[in-house]
Motif scaffolding. Structure first.
Motif, PDB file in Angstrom:
ATOM      1  N   GLN A 185      49.743   0.140  46.171  1.00  0.00           N
ATOM      2  CA  GLN A 185      50.021   1.511  46.765  1.00  0.00           C
ATOM      3  C   GLN A 185      48.559   2.173  46.735  1.00  0.00           C
ATOM      4  O   GLN A 185      47.836   2.300  45.827  1.00  0.00           O
ATOM      5  N   LYS A 196      55.330  -5.157  51.357  1.00  0.00           N
ATOM      6  CA  LYS A 196      55.676  -3.905  51.281  1.00  0.00           C
ATOM      7  C   LYS A 196      55.252  -3.379  52.550  1.00  0.00           C
ATOM      8  O   LYS A 196      54.508  -3.799  53.499  1.00  0.00           O
ATOM      9  N   HIS A 250      57.024  -8.218  40.531  1.00  0.00           N
ATOM     10  CA  HIS A 250      56.553  -7.090  41.254  1.00  0.00           C
ATOM     11  C   HIS A 250      55.270  -6.835  41.244  1.00  0.00           C
ATOM     12  O   HIS A 250      54.570  -6.976  40.503  1.00  0.00           O
ATOM     13  N   SER A 274      52.434  -3.979  43.419  1.00  0.00           N
ATOM     14  CA  SER A 274      52.351  -2.885  44.506  1.00  0.00           C
ATOM     15  C   SER A 274      50.894  -2.499  44.663  1.00  0.00           C
ATOM     16  O   SER A 274      49.781  -2.253  43.632  1.00  0.00           O
TER      17      SER A 274
END
Length: 73
Positions: A18, A49, A14, A16
């Motif tokens: 963000q 994403k 995973h 991310s």
């Protein structure tokens, strides 16, 4: 427009990226990781994403189906 990023030194489950500064970013981001040989297969981490306001699960699944088909060629 699609942002594409690569982390070729790392296999990940995973990822991310963000950004707290821009919570309404509608631009999809694709991140690829390290590819490695496992048996007779080459495996590579790929993460996408997206913002649900612009992309739904069907189109994410379609992206991965097309990517897999192209990688098999």
């Amino acid at each position: 427009m699609v942002n594409i990023s690569s982390i070729p030194w790392l296999h990940f489950e995973h990822f991310s990226s963000q950004s707290g500064a821009n919570k309404n970013n509608l631009t999809p981001m694709i991140t690829t990781g390290k590819y490695e040989k496992v048996g007779s297969q080459l495996l590579m981490s790929v993460n996408i994403k997206v913002h649900h306001a612009t992309v739904d699960g069907y189109h994410v699944a379609l992206f991965f189906e097309i990517l897999q088909r192209e990688m098999n060629r």
